[in-house]
Write a protein that holds these residues in place. Structure first.
Motif, PDB file in Angstrom:
ATOM      1  N   LEU A 266       9.791  52.432  35.221  1.00 40.02           N
ATOM      2  CA  LEU A 266       9.259  52.623  36.619  1.00 40.02           C
ATOM      3  C   LEU A 266       9.771  54.048  37.268  1.00 40.02           C
ATOM      4  N   PRO A 267       8.900  54.351  38.439  1.00 36.07           N
ATOM      5  CA  PRO A 267       9.460  55.653  38.810  1.00 36.07           C
ATOM      6  C   PRO A 267      10.997  55.718  39.456  1.00 36.07           C
ATOM      7  N   LEU A 268      11.696  56.741  39.687  1.00 34.13           N
ATOM      8  CA  LEU A 268      13.096  56.704  39.557  1.00 34.13           C
ATOM      9  C   LEU A 268      13.488  55.934  41.038  1.00 34.13           C
ATOM     10  N   ALA A 269      12.688  56.166  42.242  1.00 32.89           N
ATOM     11  CA  ALA A 269      12.955  55.613  43.371  1.00 32.89           C
ATOM     12  C   ALA A 269      12.845  54.070  43.323  1.00 32.89           C
ATOM     13  N   TRP A 270      12.064  53.442  42.597  1.00 32.69           N
ATOM     14  CA  TRP A 270      11.786  52.246  42.250  1.00 32.69           C
ATOM     15  C   TRP A 270      13.019  51.634  41.412  1.00 32.69           C
ATOM     16  N   GLN A 271      13.501  52.346  40.536  1.00 30.83           N
ATOM     17  CA  GLN A 271      14.514  51.873  39.588  1.00 30.83           C
ATOM     18  C   GLN A 271      15.717  51.783  40.503  1.00 30.83           C
ATOM     19  N   GLN A 272      16.044  52.856  41.498  1.00 29.76           N
ATOM     20  CA  GLN A 272      17.268  52.592  42.316  1.00 29.76           C
ATOM     21  C   GLN A 272      17.344  51.420  43.490  1.00 29.76           C
ATOM     22  N   GLU A 273      15.998  51.155  43.740  1.00 30.28           N
ATOM     23  CA  GLU A 273      15.984  49.629  44.675  1.00 30.28           C
ATOM     24  C   GLU A 273      16.336  48.411  43.921  1.00 30.28           C
ATOM     25  N   ILE A 274      15.765  48.537  42.560  1.00 27.29           N
ATOM     26  CA  ILE A 274      15.865  47.347  41.862  1.00 27.29           C
ATOM     27  C   ILE A 274      17.297  47.091  41.416  1.00 27.29           C
ATOM     28  N   LEU A 275      18.075  48.326  40.706  1.00 26.09           N
ATOM     29  CA  LEU A 275      19.148  48.279  40.270  1.00 26.09           C
ATOM     30  C   LEU A 275      20.299  48.017  41.348  1.00 26.09           C
ATOM     31  N   LEU A 276      20.129  48.638  42.386  1.00 27.29           N
ATOM     32  CA  LEU A 276      21.377  48.643  43.431  1.00 27.29           C
ATOM     33  C   LEU A 276      21.148  47.157  43.653  1.00 27.29           C
ATOM     34  N   ALA A 277      19.840  46.515  44.059  1.00 24.66           N
ATOM     35  CA  ALA A 277      20.047  44.761  44.387  1.00 24.66           C
ATOM     36  C   ALA A 277      20.571  44.200  43.204  1.00 24.66           C
ATOM     37  N   TRP A 278      20.261  44.733  41.829  1.00 27.03           N
ATOM     38  CA  TRP A 278      21.184  43.780  40.936  1.00 27.03           C
ATOM     39  C   TRP A 278      22.444  44.095  41.025  1.00 27.03           C
ATOM     40  N   PHE A 279      23.118  45.193  41.225  1.00 32.36           N
ATOM     41  CA  PHE A 279      24.362  45.636  41.057  1.00 32.36           C
ATOM     42  C   PHE A 279      25.340  44.654  42.431  1.00 32.36           C
ATOM     43  N   ASP A 280      24.785  44.361  43.372  1.00 30.39           N
ATOM     44  CA  ASP A 280      25.098  43.300  44.206  1.00 30.39           C
ATOM     45  C   ASP A 280      25.134  42.015  43.864  1.00 30.39           C
ATOM     46  N   ARG A 281      24.028  41.643  43.277  1.00 30.41           N
ATOM     47  CA  ARG A 281      23.935  40.280  42.680  1.00 30.41           C
ATOM     48  C   ARG A 281      24.882  39.993  41.438  1.00 30.41           C
ATOM     49  N   PHE A 282      25.049  40.837  40.729  1.00 32.07           N
ATOM     50  CA  PHE A 282      25.667  40.588  39.516  1.00 32.07           C
ATOM     51  C   PHE A 282      27.119  40.346  39.888  1.00 32.07           C
ATOM     52  N   LEU A 283      27.669  41.205  41.057  1.00 29.08           N
ATOM     53  CA  LEU A 283      28.944  41.168  41.407  1.00 29.08           C
ATOM     54  C   LEU A 283      29.291  39.739  42.068  1.00 29.08           C
ATOM     55  N   ASN A 284      28.201  39.112  42.238  1.00 22.72           N
ATOM     56  CA  ASN A 284      28.548  37.895  42.953  1.00 22.72           C
ATOM     57  C   ASN A 284      28.062  36.602  42.336  1.00 22.72           C
ATOM     58  N   SER A 285      27.728  36.895  40.989  1.00 19.35           N
ATOM     59  CA  SER A 285      27.154  35.826  40.181  1.00 19.35           C
ATOM     60  C   SER A 285      27.476  36.023  38.820  1.00 19.35           C
ATOM     61  N   GLY A 286      28.097  36.973  38.437  1.00 22.40           N
ATOM     62  CA  GLY A 286      28.659  37.025  37.072  1.00 22.40           C
ATOM     63  C   GLY A 286      27.660  36.702  35.763  1.00 22.40           C
ATOM     64  N   GLU A 287      28.393  35.669  34.867  1.00 28.30           N
ATOM     65  CA  GLU A 287      27.528  35.275  33.964  1.00 28.30           C
ATOM     66  C   GLU A 287      26.186  34.631  34.266  1.00 28.30           C
ATOM     67  N   ASP A 288      26.059  34.334  35.345  1.00 24.56           N
ATOM     68  CA  ASP A 288      24.388  33.782  35.881  1.00 24.56           C
ATOM     69  C   ASP A 288      23.565  34.714  36.149  1.00 24.56           C
ATOM     70  N   CYS A 289      23.929  35.792  35.912  1.00 28.29           N
ATOM     71  CA  CYS A 289      23.034  37.121  36.117  1.00 28.29           C
ATOM     72  C   CYS A 289      22.998  37.951  34.729  1.00 28.29           C
ATOM     73  N   PRO A 290      21.853  38.377  34.666  1.00 27.39           N
ATOM     74  CA  PRO A 290      21.746  39.220  33.275  1.00 27.39           C
ATOM     75  C   PRO A 290      22.488  40.617  33.597  1.00 27.39           C
ATOM     76  N   ASN A 291      23.278  40.839  32.453  1.00 23.15           N
ATOM     77  CA  ASN A 291      23.996  41.999  32.541  1.00 23.15           C
ATOM     78  C   ASN A 291      22.860  43.283  32.019  1.00 23.15           C
ATOM     79  N   ILE A 292      22.719  44.004  33.084  1.00 25.21           N
ATOM     80  CA  ILE A 292      21.773  45.357  32.795  1.00 25.21           C
ATOM     81  C   ILE A 292      22.475  46.442  33.038  1.00 25.21           C
ATOM     82  N   GLN A 293      23.667  46.589  32.507  1.00 24.88           N
ATOM     83  CA  GLN A 293      24.730  47.573  33.065  1.00 24.88           C
ATOM     84  C   GLN A 293      24.033  48.858  32.118  1.00 24.88           C
ATOM     85  N   ARG A 294      23.556  48.596  31.011  1.00 23.85           N
ATOM     86  CA  ARG A 294      23.147  49.908  30.324  1.00 23.85           C
ATOM     87  C   ARG A 294      21.994  50.618  31.078  1.00 23.85           C
TER      88      ARG A 294
END
Length: 389
Positions: free
Chosen positions: A328-356
């Motif tokens: 996706l365009p870079l701005a959309w990537q940022q919106e999705i990945l920042l939301a994932w960052f917050d969710r991962f820190l609060n869900s751990g293994e129950d959230c997919p790890n897309i760190q790469r």
């Protein structure tokens, strides 16, 4: 080898001509024995064996001791010397005996080469080819058979048997190089039927009507299977668009108990893998809509998928999701990945790890944009593991 003239003449039109009365009179004038020289012979042993068969009262019983390959050799010699009883017995053997797969082509090739006529030769060929009636095409007949198999699998009662037959049908379709046996319209018609059933039972479950709730997982599994076929044939783009537009199902998702709904997210996961591996080349709008519609439900179900779905390759799914976001365009990537960052820190293994994918976006957004050549230090996200019972 020494043989009897009357035996050869009685059983072979070739030898009947060679050992005619005229030939016999010529031989009688000389002191030499009656001799017929055979120059054109591929396999001497098979030739001799064929002549021996002329002395047998029950050819079929004698051939029962032979294998298919040897009988094919005897058939070829019998046809060459016009040993009709030998030809008939070989054909009867071939019609009744089991063949290995590698022998099928040899049988069909030899019968085609010999151009044998008669009912028995036709019966042998029926084992490896289908008669096409007037006014029908072979491809249409193939499609009818495959569609019947498809629907029988989709509607089967026994789940274990269904899983086995899905694997078998998928394997057969993959082995067919022509790709012309099932039309796109036929596959999508079956797909629409499964999607309609899924929608019906999913919305009922969202309204707290859990009658036949098991149909949700069943129809989701059917869709996942058909999607595999569509991706194999490189015709899954329309499926992606249809799935991405299921906003009604997405909105009802949270109202269905997770134990009944998580199989639906496996369909989304398969689309992520397909996009991430380049098996699906959908438009930017379709990819974006897919994430808008199904990403949050996918996150909600990931823990259950990880624990309950047999054969789920977590890392393959996570890589597919990462790559899908990165298309996706870079701005959309940022919106999705920042939301994932917050969710991962609060869900751990129950959230997919897309760190790469997060790291790739970070380098794109904050290093390459400013012309930085120094490689950034790797970002490591550590969090406590949260297991939900």
């Amino acid at each position: 080898m020494s043989v009897h003239r009357q035996i050869l003449v009685a059983h072979s039109r070739f030898f009947a001509e060679k050992l005619s009365d005229r030939w016999t009179r010529q031989q009688q004038r000389s002191a030499s024995p009656y001799i017929v020289e055979i120059a054109d012979c591929d396999d001497v042993e098979i030739y001799i064996e064929t002549l021996r068969l002329m002395y047998c009262k029950d050819l079929r019983k004698k051939l029962m001791k032979e294998d298919v390959s040897r009988v094919l050799g005897i058939l070829k010699v019998s046809a060459a010397i016009e040993f009709d009883a030998g030809v008939l017995s070989c054909l009867e053997y071939l019609e009744a005996a089991p063949w290995a797969e590698d022998e099928e082509e040899k049988v069909a090739a030899l019968l085609s080469e010999l151009r044998l006529e008669g009912v028995v030769a036709g019966e042998v060929l029926k084992r490896v080819s289908v008669e096409i009636t007037a006014g029908t095409e072979e491809s249409n007949e193939n499609e009818e058979v495959l569609l019947k198999l498809l629907h029988v699998v989709l509607e089967g009662k026994d789940e274990k048997a269904r899983r086995e037959m899905k694997g078998l049908v998928l394997k057969m379709l993959r082995e067919n190089a022509s790709q012309n046996d099932l039309r796109k319209e036929s596959l999508y018609s079956a797909c629409d039927g499964c999607l309609e059933l899924l929608r019906h039972h999913f919305l009922r479950a969202a309204a707290s009507d859990l009658q036949d709730v098991g149909q949700i997982a069943r129809q989701a599994d059917n869709l996942h299977w058909i999607l595999d076929i569509l991706i194999d044939r490189q015709i899954a783009e329309d499926f992606l668009k249809t799935w991405a537009s299921q906003s009604e199902l997405s909105h009802a998702h949270s109202k269905v108990p997770v134990v009944h709904r998580y199989e639906v997210s496996r369909v989304t996961a398969r689309l992520f893998v397909g996009i991430g591996k380049g098996q699906l080349l959908a438009s930017k709008d379709a990819r974006c809509l897919l994430l808008q519609t199904w990403l949050v439900p996918f996150y909600d179900d990931f823990g259950w998928m990880r624990r309950a779905s047999k054969g789920l390759d977590r890392h393959l799914v996570e890589d597919g999701l990462s790559n899908t976001i990165l298309t996706l365009p870079l701005a959309w990537q940022q919106e999705i990945l920042l939301a994932w960052f917050d969710r991962f820190l609060n869900s751990g293994e129950d959230c997919p790890n897309i760190q790469r994918g997060f790291e790739v976006w970070w380098r794109r957004a904050f290093w390459r944009r400013h012309g930085k050549t120094e490689r950034p230090r790797q970002l490591r996200i550590t969090t406590a593991t949260i297991e939900n019972s």
